[in-house]
Write a protein that holds these residues in place. Sequence first.
Motif, PDB file in Angstrom:
ATOM      1  N   MET A   1       0.833  -1.177   0.000  1.00  0.00           N
ATOM      2  CA  MET A   1       0.000   0.000   0.000  1.00  0.00           C
ATOM      3  C   MET A   1       0.869   1.228   0.000  1.00  0.00           C
ATOM      4  SD  MET A   1      -2.853  -0.468  -0.439  1.00  0.00           S
ATOM      5  CE  MET A   1      -4.187   0.166  -0.766  1.00  0.00           C
ATOM      6  N   PRO A   2       0.289   2.335  -0.168  1.00  0.00           N
ATOM      7  CA  PRO A   2       1.071   3.548  -0.298  1.00  0.00           C
ATOM      8  C   PRO A   2       1.674   4.065   0.988  1.00  0.00           C
ATOM      9  CG  PRO A   2      -1.253   4.021  -0.518  1.00  0.00           C
ATOM     10  CD  PRO A   2      -1.102   2.538  -0.455  1.00  0.00           C
ATOM     11  N   ILE A   3       1.639   3.313   2.045  1.00  0.00           N
ATOM     12  CA  ILE A   3       2.137   3.771   3.321  1.00  0.00           C
ATOM     13  C   ILE A   3       3.625   4.086   3.222  1.00  0.00           C
ATOM     14  CG2 ILE A   3       2.456   3.141   5.733  1.00  0.00           C
ATOM     15  CD1 ILE A   3      -0.026   1.261   5.202  1.00  0.00           C
ATOM     16  N   ASN A   4       3.968   5.336   3.485  1.00  0.00           N
ATOM     17  CA  ASN A   4       5.345   5.819   3.486  1.00  0.00           C
ATOM     18  C   ASN A   4       6.080   5.625   2.171  1.00  0.00           C
ATOM     19  OD1 ASN A   4       5.108   6.644   6.149  1.00  0.00           O
ATOM     20  ND2 ASN A   4       5.711   4.640   6.904  1.00  0.00           N
ATOM     21  N   ILE A   5       5.379   5.412   1.097  1.00  0.00           N
ATOM     22  CA  ILE A   5       6.043   5.197  -0.177  1.00  0.00           C
ATOM     23  C   ILE A   5       6.512   6.512  -0.802  1.00  0.00           C
ATOM     24  CG2 ILE A   5       4.004   5.262  -1.656  1.00  0.00           C
ATOM     25  CD1 ILE A   5       5.188   2.854  -3.131  1.00  0.00           C
ATOM     26  N   THR A   6       5.973   7.625  -0.362  1.00  0.00           N
ATOM     27  CA  THR A   6       6.336   8.908  -0.962  1.00  0.00           C
ATOM     28  C   THR A   6       7.539   9.547  -0.292  1.00  0.00           C
ATOM     29  OG1 THR A   6       4.790  10.101   0.449  1.00  0.00           O
ATOM     30  CG2 THR A   6       3.987   9.397  -1.710  1.00  0.00           C
ATOM     31  N   THR A   7       8.081   8.920   0.721  1.00  0.00           N
ATOM     32  CA  THR A   7       9.246   9.481   1.386  1.00  0.00           C
ATOM     33  C   THR A   7      10.506   8.832   0.864  1.00  0.00           C
ATOM     34  OG1 THR A   7       9.089   7.887   3.178  1.00  0.00           O
ATOM     35  CG2 THR A   7       7.975  10.001   3.493  1.00  0.00           C
ATOM     36  N   GLY A   8      11.597   9.547   0.908  1.00  0.00           N
ATOM     37  CA  GLY A   8      12.866   8.979   0.482  1.00  0.00           C
ATOM     38  C   GLY A   8      13.098   9.142  -1.000  1.00  0.00           C
ATOM     39  N   THR A   9      13.986   8.307  -1.510  1.00  0.00           N
ATOM     40  CA  THR A   9      14.318   8.400  -2.918  1.00  0.00           C
ATOM     41  C   THR A   9      13.892   7.146  -3.643  1.00  0.00           C
ATOM     42  OG1 THR A   9      16.518   7.547  -2.461  1.00  0.00           O
ATOM     43  CG2 THR A   9      16.286   9.937  -2.563  1.00  0.00           C
ATOM     44  N   PRO A  35       0.603  -1.085   7.692  1.00  0.00           N
ATOM     45  CA  PRO A  35       0.710  -1.936   6.506  1.00  0.00           C
ATOM     46  C   PRO A  35       0.160  -3.344   6.712  1.00  0.00           C
ATOM     47  CG  PRO A  35       2.859  -1.583   7.490  1.00  0.00           C
ATOM     48  CD  PRO A  35       1.906  -0.684   8.210  1.00  0.00           C
ATOM     49  N   ASP A  36       0.160  -3.843   7.941  1.00  0.00           N
ATOM     50  CA  ASP A  36      -0.354  -5.195   8.189  1.00  0.00           C
ATOM     51  C   ASP A  36      -1.812  -5.310   7.784  1.00  0.00           C
ATOM     52  OD1 ASP A  36       2.098  -5.887   9.158  1.00  0.00           O
ATOM     53  OD2 ASP A  36       1.528  -5.686  11.262  1.00  0.00           O
ATOM     54  N   PHE A  37      -2.516  -4.225   7.847  1.00  0.00           N
ATOM     55  CA  PHE A  37      -3.931  -4.188   7.491  1.00  0.00           C
ATOM     56  C   PHE A  37      -4.122  -4.523   6.006  1.00  0.00           C
ATOM     57  CE2 PHE A  37      -7.992  -1.807   6.930  1.00  0.00           C
ATOM     58  CZ  PHE A  37      -8.708  -2.410   7.939  1.00  0.00           C
ATOM     59  N   PHE A  38      -3.231  -4.031   5.155  1.00  0.00           N
ATOM     60  CA  PHE A  38      -3.351  -4.207   3.709  1.00  0.00           C
ATOM     61  C   PHE A  38      -2.476  -5.320   3.157  1.00  0.00           C
ATOM     62  CE2 PHE A  38      -4.910  -0.053   4.649  1.00  0.00           C
ATOM     63  CZ  PHE A  38      -6.075  -0.011   3.904  1.00  0.00           C
ATOM     64  N   PHE A  39      -1.602  -5.840   3.989  1.00  0.00           N
ATOM     65  CA  PHE A  39      -0.743  -6.951   3.606  1.00  0.00           C
ATOM     66  C   PHE A  39      -0.891  -8.060   4.645  1.00  0.00           C
ATOM     67  CE2 PHE A  39       1.082  -3.186   1.710  1.00  0.00           C
ATOM     68  CZ  PHE A  39       1.349  -3.607   0.417  1.00  0.00           C
ATOM     69  N   PRO A  40      -2.077  -8.675   4.694  1.00  0.00           N
ATOM     70  CA  PRO A  40      -2.339  -9.691   5.717  1.00  0.00           C
ATOM     71  C   PRO A  40      -1.534 -10.966   5.469  1.00  0.00           C
ATOM     72  CG  PRO A  40      -4.145  -9.624   4.146  1.00  0.00           C
ATOM     73  CD  PRO A  40      -3.216  -8.492   3.791  1.00  0.00           C
ATOM     74  N   PRO A  42      -0.750 -14.801   4.740  1.00  0.00           N
ATOM     75  CA  PRO A  42      -1.425 -15.715   3.817  1.00  0.00           C
ATOM     76  C   PRO A  42      -2.577 -16.446   4.497  1.00  0.00           C
ATOM     77  CG  PRO A  42       0.939 -15.905   3.570  1.00  0.00           C
ATOM     78  CD  PRO A  42       0.692 -15.020   4.771  1.00  0.00           C
ATOM     79  N   GLY A  43      -3.705 -16.470   3.830  1.00  0.00           N
ATOM     80  CA  GLY A  43      -4.888 -17.131   4.354  1.00  0.00           C
ATOM     81  C   GLY A  43      -5.757 -16.253   5.232  1.00  0.00           C
ATOM     82  N   SER A  44      -5.266 -15.062   5.584  1.00  0.00           N
ATOM     83  CA  SER A  44      -6.040 -14.137   6.412  1.00  0.00           C
ATOM     84  C   SER A  44      -7.044 -13.366   5.552  1.00  0.00           C
ATOM     85  CB  SER A  44      -5.116 -13.137   7.110  1.00  0.00           C
ATOM     86  OG  SER A  44      -4.261 -13.807   7.988  1.00  0.00           O
ATOM     87  N   SER A  45      -8.025 -12.811   6.203  1.00  0.00           N
ATOM     88  CA  SER A  45      -9.070 -12.074   5.503  1.00  0.00           C
ATOM     89  C   SER A  45      -8.595 -10.704   5.031  1.00  0.00           C
ATOM     90  CB  SER A  45     -10.278 -11.894   6.426  1.00  0.00           C
ATOM     91  OG  SER A  45     -11.253 -11.098   5.800  1.00  0.00           O
ATOM     92  N   THR A  46      -9.064 -10.304   3.872  1.00  0.00           N
ATOM     93  CA  THR A  46      -8.802  -8.961   3.337  1.00  0.00           C
ATOM     94  C   THR A  46     -10.054  -8.092   3.443  1.00  0.00           C
ATOM     95  OG1 THR A  46      -9.378  -9.678   1.104  1.00  0.00           O
ATOM     96  CG2 THR A  46      -7.043  -9.787   1.714  1.00  0.00           C
ATOM     97  N   ARG A  47     -11.078  -8.615   4.089  1.00  0.00           N
ATOM     98  CA  ARG A  47     -12.373  -7.946   4.155  1.00  0.00           C
ATOM     99  C   ARG A  47     -12.286  -6.525   4.709  1.00  0.00           C
ATOM    100  NH1 ARG A  47     -15.496 -11.299   7.445  1.00  0.00           N
ATOM    101  NH2 ARG A  47     -15.589 -12.664   5.655  1.00  0.00           N
ATOM    102  N   GLU A  48     -11.586  -6.347   5.822  1.00  0.00           N
ATOM    103  CA  GLU A  48     -11.507  -5.021   6.446  1.00  0.00           C
ATOM    104  C   GLU A  48     -10.745  -4.033   5.579  1.00  0.00           C
ATOM    105  OE1 GLU A  48     -13.221  -4.003   9.101  1.00  0.00           O
ATOM    106  OE2 GLU A  48     -14.101  -5.991   9.084  1.00  0.00           O
ATOM    107  N   ALA A  49      -9.671  -4.485   4.957  1.00  0.00           N
ATOM    108  CA  ALA A  49      -8.905  -3.610   4.068  1.00  0.00           C
ATOM    109  C   ALA A  49      -9.770  -3.181   2.884  1.00  0.00           C
ATOM    110  CB  ALA A  49      -7.648  -4.311   3.575  1.00  0.00           C
ATOM    111  N   LYS A  50     -10.507  -4.113   2.320  1.00  0.00           N
ATOM    112  CA  LYS A  50     -11.377  -3.797   1.186  1.00  0.00           C
ATOM    113  C   LYS A  50     -12.491  -2.846   1.590  1.00  0.00           C
ATOM    114  CE  LYS A  50     -10.635  -8.009  -1.454  1.00  0.00           C
ATOM    115  NZ  LYS A  50     -11.307  -9.177  -2.040  1.00  0.00           N
ATOM    116  N   PHE A  73       1.452  -7.956  -4.329  1.00  0.00           N
ATOM    117  CA  PHE A  73       1.103  -8.318  -2.960  1.00  0.00           C
ATOM    118  C   PHE A  73       0.202  -7.267  -2.348  1.00  0.00           C
ATOM    119  CE2 PHE A  73       5.288 -10.051  -3.923  1.00  0.00           C
ATOM    120  CZ  PHE A  73       5.043 -11.401  -3.710  1.00  0.00           C
ATOM    121  N   GLY A  74      -0.666  -7.707  -1.468  1.00  0.00           N
ATOM    122  CA  GLY A  74      -1.506  -6.792  -0.706  1.00  0.00           C
ATOM    123  C   GLY A  74      -2.783  -6.370  -1.414  1.00  0.00           C
TER     124      GLY A  74
END
Length: 92
Positions: A1-9, A35-40, A42-50, A73-74
């Motif tokens: 997910m885009p978490i902290n992806i805009t920082t750095g180089t 990030p754990d919310f959007f990158f669960p 394996p086998g975990s639910s993605t329902r809340e992220a969606k 991924f994610g």
Amino acid sequence: MPINITTGTAADGGDRSTDSSLAWQDSALCAQTGPDFFFPAPGSSTREAKRLCGACTEREACLAYALEHDERFGVWGGLSERERLGLRRSRR
């Protein structure tokens, strides 16, 4: 997910924080969660992220980014890895 992806180089040495194609990340709801919310695990639910993605005004930009950059991924733009793969295949 885009978490902290805009920082750095970026890998090419460019400054990501000035990339206007990533401006959507500043107002994306996922930036307010971990990030754990959007990158669960394996086998975990993605329902809340969606569910969170469904309420986000940046969902379309997020999905477009994930498809353009072949994110494998994610949850991006409200779709899981498998759902994005199916979308890519249907577009060909």
